[in-house]
Design a protein around this motif. Structure first.
Motif, short mmCIF file in Angstrom:
data_model
loop_
_atom_site.label_atom_id
_atom_site.label_comp_id
_atom_site.label_asym_id
_atom_site.label_seq_id
_atom_site.Cartn_x
_atom_site.Cartn_y
_atom_site.Cartn_z
N THR A 136 0.81 -1.21 0.00
CA THR A 136 0.00 0.00 0.00
C THR A 136 0.85 1.27 0.00
OG1 THR A 136 -0.13 -0.10 2.42
CG2 THR A 136 -1.93 -1.12 1.18
N SER A 137 2.15 1.13 0.21
CA SER A 137 3.02 2.30 0.42
C SER A 137 3.85 2.65 -0.80
CB SER A 137 3.93 2.03 1.62
OG SER A 137 3.21 1.56 2.73
N THR A 138 3.37 2.35 -1.98
CA THR A 138 4.15 2.60 -3.20
C THR A 138 4.48 4.08 -3.37
OG1 THR A 138 3.16 0.68 -4.30
CG2 THR A 138 4.16 2.36 -5.70
N ALA A 139 3.49 4.95 -3.18
CA ALA A 139 3.74 6.39 -3.36
C ALA A 139 4.76 6.89 -2.35
CB ALA A 139 2.43 7.17 -3.23
N GLU A 140 4.65 6.40 -1.11
CA GLU A 140 5.61 6.82 -0.08
C GLU A 140 7.01 6.33 -0.39
OE1 GLU A 140 1.62 7.31 1.45
OE2 GLU A 140 2.59 5.61 0.48
N ALA A 141 7.12 5.11 -0.91
CA ALA A 141 8.44 4.60 -1.28
C ALA A 141 9.07 5.45 -2.38
CB ALA A 141 8.32 3.15 -1.74
N GLU A 142 8.27 5.86 -3.34
CA GLU A 142 8.79 6.72 -4.41
C GLU A 142 9.24 8.07 -3.85
OE1 GLU A 142 5.58 6.88 -7.18
OE2 GLU A 142 6.00 4.89 -8.03
N ALA A 148 15.83 10.77 -0.75
CA ALA A 148 17.11 10.16 -0.39
C ALA A 148 18.15 10.33 -1.48
CB ALA A 148 16.91 8.68 -0.08
N THR A 149 17.70 10.37 -2.72
CA THR A 149 18.63 10.59 -3.84
C THR A 149 19.24 11.98 -3.77
OG1 THR A 149 17.36 9.07 -5.22
CG2 THR A 149 18.85 10.57 -6.34
N GLU A 150 18.47 12.93 -3.26
CA GLU A 150 18.96 14.32 -3.16
C GLU A 150 19.77 14.56 -1.89
OE1 GLU A 150 15.29 16.40 -3.22
OE2 GLU A 150 14.82 15.90 -5.32
N ALA A 151 19.65 13.69 -0.90
CA ALA A 151 20.34 13.90 0.37
C ALA A 151 21.85 13.73 0.21
CB ALA A 151 19.82 12.92 1.42
N PRO A 152 22.64 14.54 0.87
CA PRO A 152 24.11 14.42 0.74
C PRO A 152 24.63 13.07 1.22
CG PRO A 152 23.51 15.97 2.50
CD PRO A 152 22.26 15.68 1.73
N GLU A 153 23.92 12.44 2.17
CA GLU A 153 24.37 11.12 2.66
C GLU A 153 24.17 10.01 1.64
OE1 GLU A 153 22.97 13.60 6.12
OE2 GLU A 153 22.22 13.10 4.12
N GLN A 154 23.30 10.25 0.63
CA GLN A 154 23.00 9.22 -0.37
C GLN A 154 22.59 7.91 0.31
OE1 GLN A 154 23.28 9.61 -4.14
NE2 GLN A 154 22.76 11.54 -3.13
N TYR A 155 21.51 8.00 1.08
CA TYR A 155 21.08 6.88 1.91
C TYR A 155 20.80 5.59 1.14
CZ TYR A 155 20.38 10.24 5.75
OH TYR A 155 20.55 11.17 6.72
N LEU A 156 20.51 5.70 -0.13
CA LEU A 156 20.11 4.51 -0.90
C LEU A 156 21.29 3.76 -1.52
CD1 LEU A 156 16.96 5.94 -2.72
CD2 LEU A 156 17.06 4.63 -0.61
N ARG A 157 22.49 4.25 -1.30
CA ARG A 157 23.65 3.60 -1.91
C ARG A 157 23.79 2.14 -1.48
NH1 ARG A 157 28.17 5.10 0.00
NH2 ARG A 157 27.46 6.61 1.56
N LYS A 158 23.41 1.84 -0.25
CA LYS A 158 23.62 0.50 0.29
C LYS A 158 22.40 -0.39 0.13
CE LYS A 158 27.72 1.72 1.60
NZ LYS A 158 28.89 1.22 0.83
N CYS A 159 21.34 0.11 -0.50
CA CYS A 159 20.17 -0.75 -0.70
C CYS A 159 19.66 -0.68 -2.13
CB CYS A 159 19.05 -0.42 0.29
SG CYS A 159 18.36 1.22 0.14
N GLY A 160 20.60 -0.57 -3.06
CA GLY A 160 20.25 -0.74 -4.46
C GLY A 160 19.77 0.49 -5.19
#
Length: 565
Positions: A136-142, A148-160
């Motif tokens: 049910t959380s597709t929009a929230e995931a997007e 996260a892509t814009e964050a300086p930490e690049q949080y998604l680097r370690k999860c694909g």
């Protein structure tokens, strides 16, 4: 010289929380053999799942089923072990390990009680556990992915590189927007894999509940590189209520003891109190341990979905692999990165076909067996069919739950066994897509070991996987590898073994039968995979615009050739 008295046998217990039931096993630490076992089907909902006919993406579970499931399954497994073996004594159980589906977070109050256990929330699905397959959380995931892509930490680097609707923060964010009464009542959210170890050791309050590095790292964006969970500022941008839900505990690996079995729980299940309880991990990660995972070995847990697990040494550099579900230090083995990938639908796809589309002659209790027998008579490519395995979305490598299934090439002569085989082949092509992505980033797949219910039952599927992946396929010798992996961690937490690899050497192994690729079948499947890849990239990758006009004609050409041969 008088002979030395033999040492008493020692045991551990693994408790495996699956999609529809919980299973407890009692394991002999000498060789990993199962001497007691019990399954408790969840009684709430449809096969244990709370559903909503208005929203096919909703899938919740009753936390009360989890608690009763532990008490009932462990008690019965202990009783079965007593009956099966004279060498078993509850006094010689050294540890308990837990695994579960995930991400399956549960909203809890300040005392650690699941909200669904309160009368006022009993009938509110949002107050129950949000099962891994809740989409049910597709929009929230997007939204999380964009931010996260814009964050300086690049949080998604370690999860694909893409956040999934199956994961922790997406579900919590969706709850804050659609069920604010539940969201405001929740003092915290606790993964099922942490909820049970906390419950049976008395560590239930949100500030004290043990947190699993497996769940935190793979689903909640936890990583030491950026100091743990995402920052309060990042979460604030998603919703003002999220920062307060950041927990302060440092997550632990599954081989660590997080507490001791409470006297009240011990009495209920027929065990002595004070037994060591290991930290939890997701089922597929524990299944990898139970399969003897090591560098170069890909473990595939094949069930309603599949989860692929590999490990890589922490002292060797590893690339960030796009489209995987996480690269997390020590989420599987100490001293190793845990690498997770998988497919959102495998057994679920076969069950969907049998439940909704199988013709009358196959619509029996043995439908899968009958369809498999007929499908096994077919040769690769002879049906002229090709399918995409996205009936439940794509977990890897596209990470898109808004994709759906596809079947190409059917005619008025197409049969049910042909479609059934095409669906199996589609899941094999999906498996190869993941292998190719891993190897593209220098994660070598030298060996494949399978476990899970389908791996135990389907010779046809395993042979197709061997032919499609063009690699030998092995099967774990233990039919309950997830529970075995949990029991191994329980044994280490209880001090019976110093390390998980040491326990694996004694307690794991594979069956004698190996499924080896057949040369001609592998050649045909390589042709079909080219077409699968074209469909995969055209329908699933927005950056690709490949011509599809030749797909049907090439399928017909392959069909004619293979039938002639």
């Amino acid at each position: 010289m008088a002979s030395q008295p033999s040492q008493p046998s020692r045991f551990s217990i693994g408790v495996d929380y699956g999609t529809n039931s919980v299973r407890a096993v009692v394991v002999d630490l000498a060789d990993g053999s199962l001497i007691g076992e019990s399954v408790y089907p969840y009684p709430t909902g449809d096969a244990g799942i709370i559903v909503d006919p208005r929203d096919p993406n909703l899938a919740r579970q009753n936390p009360a089923d989890y608690i009763q499931g532990f008490l009932t399954s462990v008690k019965r497994a202990v009783a079965a072990a007593k009956k099966a073996s004279d060498s078993f004594s509850p006094d010689n159980v050294v540890g308990i390990g837990i695994d579960s589906t995930g991400s399956t977070p549960i909203p809890v109050d300040a005392d650690g009680t699941a909200l669904a256990l309160h009368e006022e929330f009993r009938d509110d699905p949002a107050a129950h556990a949000w099962l891994w397959k809740d989409h049910t959380s597709t929009a929230e995931a997007e939204e999380i992915t964009r931010l996260a892509t814009e964050a300086p930490e690049q949080y998604l680097r370690k999860c694909g590189g893409i956040y999934s609707s199956e994961w922790y923060w997406a579900k919590i964010l969706h709850c804050t927007r659609t069920a604010p009464r539940v969201a405001q009542a929740a003092a915290s959210w606790v993964e099922l894999v942490d909820f049970i170890p906390g419950y049976i050791t008395g560590r239930v309050r949100p500030e004290d509940v043990p947190r699993s590095i497996c769940a935190a790292g793979h689903k909640a964006l936890y990583h030491e590189e950026w100091g743990g969970l995402p920052s309060a500022d990042f979460l604030q941008k998603l919703h003002a209520d999220l920062p307060r839900l950041r927990y302060s505990q440092r997550p632990q690996a599954a081989n660590c003891a997080v507490g001791r079995l409470l006297p009240s729980i011990a009495k209920s299940v027929g065990l002595p109190s004070g037994i060591a309880v290991a930290g939890g991990a997701f089922d597929c990660h524990m299944g990898a341990i139970g399969c003897g995972v090591k560098p170069g070995v890909l473990v595939k847990a094949i069930g309603t979905s599949t989860c692929d697990i590999m490990v890589s040494p922490l002292d060797a550099p590893i690339a960030d692999v796009p489209g995987v579900c996480g690269i997390v230090p020590e989420s599987v083995l100490p001293g190793m990165y845990g690498i997770e990938a998988g497919q959102s639908g495998v057994g679920d796809i076969f069950n969907w076909f049998v439940r909704n589309l199988a013709p009358p002659q196959f619509a029996t209790r043995n439908a899968h067996e009958l369809l498999t027998q007929e499908a096994a008579r077919l040769t690769p490519g002879a049906s002229g069919l090709l399918a995409l395995d996205w009936n439940n979305g794509n977990r890897c490598v596209l990470v898109d739950q808004e994709l759906s299934g596809l079947l190409v090439g059917q005619t008025i002569h197409t049969t049910a066994p042909e479609i059934y085989r095409a669906l199996i082949e589609a899941t094999a092509f999906g498996a190869l897509t993941i292998i190719n992505r891993l190897e593209e980033y220098q994660v070598s797949v030298r060996e494949v070991v399978c476990c899970g219910g389908i791996a135990e039952k389907s010779d046809l599927l395993l042979q197709i996987y061997a032919d499609v992946c063009n690699r030998p396929i092995k099967v774990s010798r233990n039919p309950q590898t997830c529970a075995l992996g949990a029991a191994i961690c329980g044994a280490v937490a209880g001090g019976a073994y110093r390390t998980v690899p040491a326990a694996q050497k004694r307690m794991t192994g594979v069956k004698d039968k190996v499924y080896r690729p057949r040369k001609e079948a592998a050649r045909t499947y390589a042709e079909l995979f080219e077409l699968y890849k074209k469909l995969h990239d055209s329908f699933g990758n927005t950056s690709q615009t490949l011509p599809l006009h030749d797909v049907m004609k090439r399928l017909i050409a392959i069909r004619k050739r293979t039938r002639a041969e």
